[in-house]
Design an enzyme around this catalytic site. Sequence first.
Site, PDB file in Angstrom:
ATOM      1  N   LYS A  22     -24.053 -59.406 -51.260  1.00 43.30           N
ATOM      2  CA  LYS A  22     -22.904 -59.535 -50.500  1.00 43.30           C
ATOM      3  C   LYS A  22     -21.723 -59.137 -51.813  1.00 43.30           C
ATOM      4  O   LYS A  22     -21.007 -58.893 -52.111  1.00 43.30           O
ATOM      5  CB  LYS A  22     -22.601 -60.120 -49.485  1.00 43.30           C
ATOM      6  CG  LYS A  22     -20.998 -60.099 -48.718  1.00 43.30           C
ATOM      7  CD  LYS A  22     -20.841 -61.391 -48.277  1.00 43.30           C
ATOM      8  CE  LYS A  22     -20.602 -62.861 -48.649  1.00 43.30           C
ATOM      9  NZ  LYS A  22     -19.857 -63.257 -48.830  1.00 43.30           N
ATOM     10  N   ASN A  23     -21.975 -61.183 -52.997  1.00 42.94           N
ATOM     11  CA  ASN A  23     -20.976 -61.144 -53.428  1.00 42.94           C
ATOM     12  C   ASN A  23     -20.580 -60.312 -54.886  1.00 42.94           C
ATOM     13  O   ASN A  23     -19.628 -59.495 -55.291  1.00 42.94           O
ATOM     14  CB  ASN A  23     -20.973 -62.530 -53.597  1.00 42.94           C
ATOM     15  CG  ASN A  23     -20.086 -63.649 -52.584  1.00 42.94           C
ATOM     16  OD1 ASN A  23     -20.033 -63.149 -51.412  1.00 42.94           O
ATOM     17  ND2 ASN A  23     -21.405 -64.744 -53.316  1.00 42.94           N
ATOM     18  N   CYS A 123      -8.499 -72.020 -46.025  1.00 45.79           N
ATOM     19  CA  CYS A 123     -10.233 -71.334 -45.543  1.00 45.79           C
ATOM     20  C   CYS A 123     -11.067 -72.651 -45.326  1.00 45.79           C
ATOM     21  O   CYS A 123     -10.847 -73.856 -45.808  1.00 45.79           O
ATOM     22  CB  CYS A 123     -11.168 -70.502 -46.408  1.00 45.79           C
ATOM     23  SG  CYS A 123     -11.946 -71.207 -47.384  1.00 45.79           S
ATOM     24  N   ARG A 128      -9.061 -73.725 -51.759  1.00 40.08           N
ATOM     25  CA  ARG A 128      -8.724 -71.915 -52.857  1.00 40.08           C
ATOM     26  C   ARG A 128      -7.769 -72.081 -53.278  1.00 40.08           C
ATOM     27  O   ARG A 128      -7.307 -70.641 -52.271  1.00 40.08           O
ATOM     28  CB  ARG A 128     -10.406 -71.250 -51.560  1.00 40.08           C
ATOM     29  CG  ARG A 128     -10.730 -71.837 -51.690  1.00 40.08           C
ATOM     30  CD  ARG A 128     -12.450 -71.289 -50.401  1.00 40.08           C
ATOM     31  NE  ARG A 128     -12.615 -70.409 -51.959  1.00 40.08           N
ATOM     32  CZ  ARG A 128     -13.618 -69.734 -51.064  1.00 40.08           C
ATOM     33  NH1 ARG A 128     -14.306 -69.403 -49.543  1.00 40.08           N
ATOM     34  NH2 ARG A 128     -14.456 -68.531 -51.688  1.00 40.08           N
ATOM     35  N   ASP A 312     -23.384 -72.561 -53.027  1.00 39.97           N
ATOM     36  CA  ASP A 312     -23.670 -71.656 -51.488  1.00 39.97           C
ATOM     37  C   ASP A 312     -25.359 -71.726 -51.146  1.00 39.97           C
ATOM     38  O   ASP A 312     -25.152 -71.168 -49.647  1.00 39.97           O
ATOM     39  CB  ASP A 312     -23.905 -69.875 -52.174  1.00 39.97           C
ATOM     40  CG  ASP A 312     -21.923 -69.507 -51.925  1.00 39.97           C
ATOM     41  OD1 ASP A 312     -21.038 -70.360 -51.508  1.00 39.97           O
ATOM     42  OD2 ASP A 312     -21.716 -68.519 -52.416  1.00 39.97           O
ATOM     43  N   ARG A 404     -20.901 -62.249 -41.702  1.00 43.98           N
ATOM     44  CA  ARG A 404     -20.504 -61.957 -42.535  1.00 43.98           C
ATOM     45  C   ARG A 404     -21.229 -61.467 -43.854  1.00 43.98           C
ATOM     46  O   ARG A 404     -21.050 -60.818 -45.172  1.00 43.98           O
ATOM     47  CB  ARG A 404     -19.115 -62.916 -43.051  1.00 43.98           C
ATOM     48  CG  ARG A 404     -17.991 -62.678 -41.676  1.00 43.98           C
ATOM     49  CD  ARG A 404     -17.322 -63.340 -42.277  1.00 43.98           C
ATOM     50  NE  ARG A 404     -16.873 -63.575 -43.929  1.00 43.98           N
ATOM     51  CZ  ARG A 404     -16.423 -64.698 -44.629  1.00 43.98           C
ATOM     52  NH1 ARG A 404     -16.229 -65.682 -44.042  1.00 43.98           N
ATOM     53  NH2 ARG A 404     -16.447 -64.361 -45.753  1.00 43.98           N
TER      54      ARG A 404
HETATM   55  C1  UD1 Z   1     -16.646 -67.161 -55.259  1.00 46.76           C
HETATM   56  C2  UD1 Z   1     -18.192 -66.905 -54.583  1.00 46.76           C
HETATM   57  C3  UD1 Z   1     -18.791 -67.677 -53.474  1.00 46.76           C
HETATM   58  C4  UD1 Z   1     -18.837 -68.679 -53.964  1.00 46.76           C
HETATM   59  C5  UD1 Z   1     -18.060 -69.516 -55.120  1.00 46.76           C
HETATM   60  C6  UD1 Z   1     -18.066 -70.092 -56.291  1.00 46.76           C
HETATM   61  C7  UD1 Z   1     -17.350 -64.186 -54.291  1.00 46.76           C
HETATM   62  C8  UD1 Z   1     -16.591 -63.432 -52.899  1.00 46.76           C
HETATM   63  N1  UD1 Z   1     -17.153 -65.339 -53.222  1.00 46.76           N
HETATM   64  O1  UD1 Z   1     -15.631 -67.430 -54.038  1.00 46.76           O
HETATM   65  O2  UD1 Z   1     -19.690 -67.495 -51.903  1.00 46.76           O
HETATM   66  O3  UD1 Z   1     -19.045 -69.847 -53.069  1.00 46.76           O
HETATM   67  O4  UD1 Z   1     -17.649 -68.031 -55.787  1.00 46.76           O
HETATM   68  O5  UD1 Z   1     -19.738 -70.717 -56.688  1.00 46.76           O
HETATM   69  O6  UD1 Z   1     -17.926 -64.131 -54.311  1.00 46.76           O
HETATM   70  N2  UD1 Z   1     -10.093 -72.200 -58.223  1.00 46.76           N
HETATM   71  C9  UD1 Z   1      -9.231 -72.328 -58.687  1.00 46.76           C
HETATM   72  N3  UD1 Z   1      -7.624 -71.507 -59.282  1.00 46.76           N
HETATM   73  C10 UD1 Z   1      -8.086 -70.208 -58.989  1.00 46.76           C
HETATM   74  C11 UD1 Z   1      -9.624 -70.002 -58.313  1.00 46.76           C
HETATM   75  C12 UD1 Z   1     -10.365 -71.063 -58.584  1.00 46.76           C
HETATM   76  O7  UD1 Z   1      -8.762 -74.117 -58.320  1.00 46.76           O
HETATM   77  O8  UD1 Z   1      -7.916 -69.258 -59.353  1.00 46.76           O
HETATM   78  C13 UD1 Z   1     -11.228 -72.868 -58.130  1.00 46.76           C
HETATM   79  C14 UD1 Z   1     -11.897 -72.645 -56.698  1.00 46.76           C
HETATM   80  O9  UD1 Z   1     -11.199 -73.873 -56.151  1.00 46.76           O
HETATM   81  C15 UD1 Z   1     -13.059 -74.028 -56.931  1.00 46.76           C
HETATM   82  C16 UD1 Z   1     -13.556 -73.041 -58.357  1.00 46.76           C
HETATM   83  O10 UD1 Z   1     -12.429 -72.757 -58.890  1.00 46.76           O
HETATM   84  O11 UD1 Z   1     -13.283 -75.239 -56.681  1.00 46.76           O
HETATM   85  C17 UD1 Z   1     -14.752 -72.615 -58.473  1.00 46.76           C
HETATM   86  O12 UD1 Z   1     -14.169 -70.949 -57.264  1.00 46.76           O
HETATM   87  P1  UD1 Z   1     -14.350 -69.680 -57.732  1.00 46.76           P
HETATM   88  O13 UD1 Z   1     -15.497 -69.727 -58.739  1.00 46.76           O
HETATM   89  O14 UD1 Z   1     -13.426 -68.844 -58.226  1.00 46.76           O
HETATM   90  O15 UD1 Z   1     -14.754 -69.065 -56.444  1.00 46.76           O
HETATM   91  P2  UD1 Z   1     -14.388 -68.009 -55.202  1.00 46.76           P
HETATM   92  O16 UD1 Z   1     -14.504 -66.098 -56.503  1.00 46.76           O
HETATM   93  O17 UD1 Z   1     -13.647 -68.179 -54.508  1.00 46.76           O
END
Ligand code: UD1
Length: 426
Positions: A22-23, A123, A128, A312, A404
Amino acid sequence: MDRIVIRGGRPLSGRIQISGAKNAALTLMPCALLTDEPLTLRNLPRLADIDTFGHLLNGHGVSTTIEGSHPGEFGRVMTLRANRITSTVAPYDIVRKMRASILVLGPLLARTGEATVSLPGGCAIGNRPIDLHLKALETLGAEIELAAGYVRAVAPKGLTGARVTFPTVSVGATENAVMAAVLARGTTVIDNAAREPEIVDLCRCLKRMGAKIDGIGSERLTIEGVAKLHGATYAVMPDRIETGSYACAAAITGGEIELVGADASHLGATFDALREAGLACAATADGIRVSRANGLHGVTVSTAPYPGFPTDMQAQFMAMLSVADGASLLTETIFENRYMHVPELARMGADIAVRGRAAVVRGVAGLVGAQVMATDLRASMSLILAGLVAKGETVVNRVYHLDRGYERLEEKLSGVGADIERLSDG
Ligand code: UD1
């Protein structure tokens, strides 16, 4: 609303076909925005999130055609073509359903010089933010403003290669930065890039479309922008979280499952922890065989960016460890609010104490079926796993979370002997 009913206690045995990730699919689909030629993705999972992302892309002018399956592959083949971008706005109604919608920001900006995307908001698993996505695009020359719940990014003269250094590892921000940099003028260096296999998949697909990317799989990506990308055909990698989840199903029920199509090279930390807990894992010609002959033992696991143990998988591990011998210590370092499954597991008899980011799981002799519901995808899977081992009947509500991210869950689990069915109201 649909519910899943499980009567637990059966050891599972047989083969489960692993779907496309999915991701990975959710970052490969927006690559179609980067070219006016067709992008054909094979091995796409049949999931609600994939349909939602398809609708989002349709709104930008991307045509999506589903062509059934590729011979020898389980998933669907979809051809996406963004001949012309007809809208650069990602509306609230779609983004609120799926946070991954933010992944159109980089490619829309790179292709058209502008993008307006609804802010994803909070969420179920925490705050996030998207500050790292925005900072990276600003570094590449975008001007960004936030207004009325939307983020608007413009780069009237195009994006320019630059050095992007992430203060913390973010999967999504790395993906947006990569998709923007491939069409930027000059060279971009991304430091402290996420190294998840899904990012490797993204870079490989982009290379096939004509992008120039070095350092794939490392924490430094070097991208030399090109003027144009072309069409390509690419097969989505197998889903490592689905793989790990079904491995937990074998572990928790004391069964033996062959995970067909799974790739062990993506699952290092997950399988290390599963082995430590008592599962045997071995490569086969078709995938990975996992089996548990003896007891389960408590382990200490801390989530971390890849190649660490994936956040995850945390909820599914917790369900499994709730019936292990002895105590386990789980620490969630990625998301601040990812223990929403704990009270539900407790209703089934699990003994779990949470203090801040740490959770102590004391193994109990058995779980008891109950009515439960979860607030996110992986938490829902943890309740399914608990239901597989619990005495009596477990009813998992709010099944849309599972739809999902787990393709044909009931079919796959009943195929290995689980007593599981979906009930629809009315
Ligand atoms: C992706 C995955 C999700 C997985 C996560 C971590 C997808 C669609 N989703 O989510 O399933 O759980 O990686 O492996 O691929 N953060 C910030 N600022 C930002 C972005 C992130 O502070 O602009 C923080 C987040 O709050 C979190 C950490 O960074 O604490 C990691 O998040 P991130 O790796 O960005 O997760 P996603 O890409 O949202």
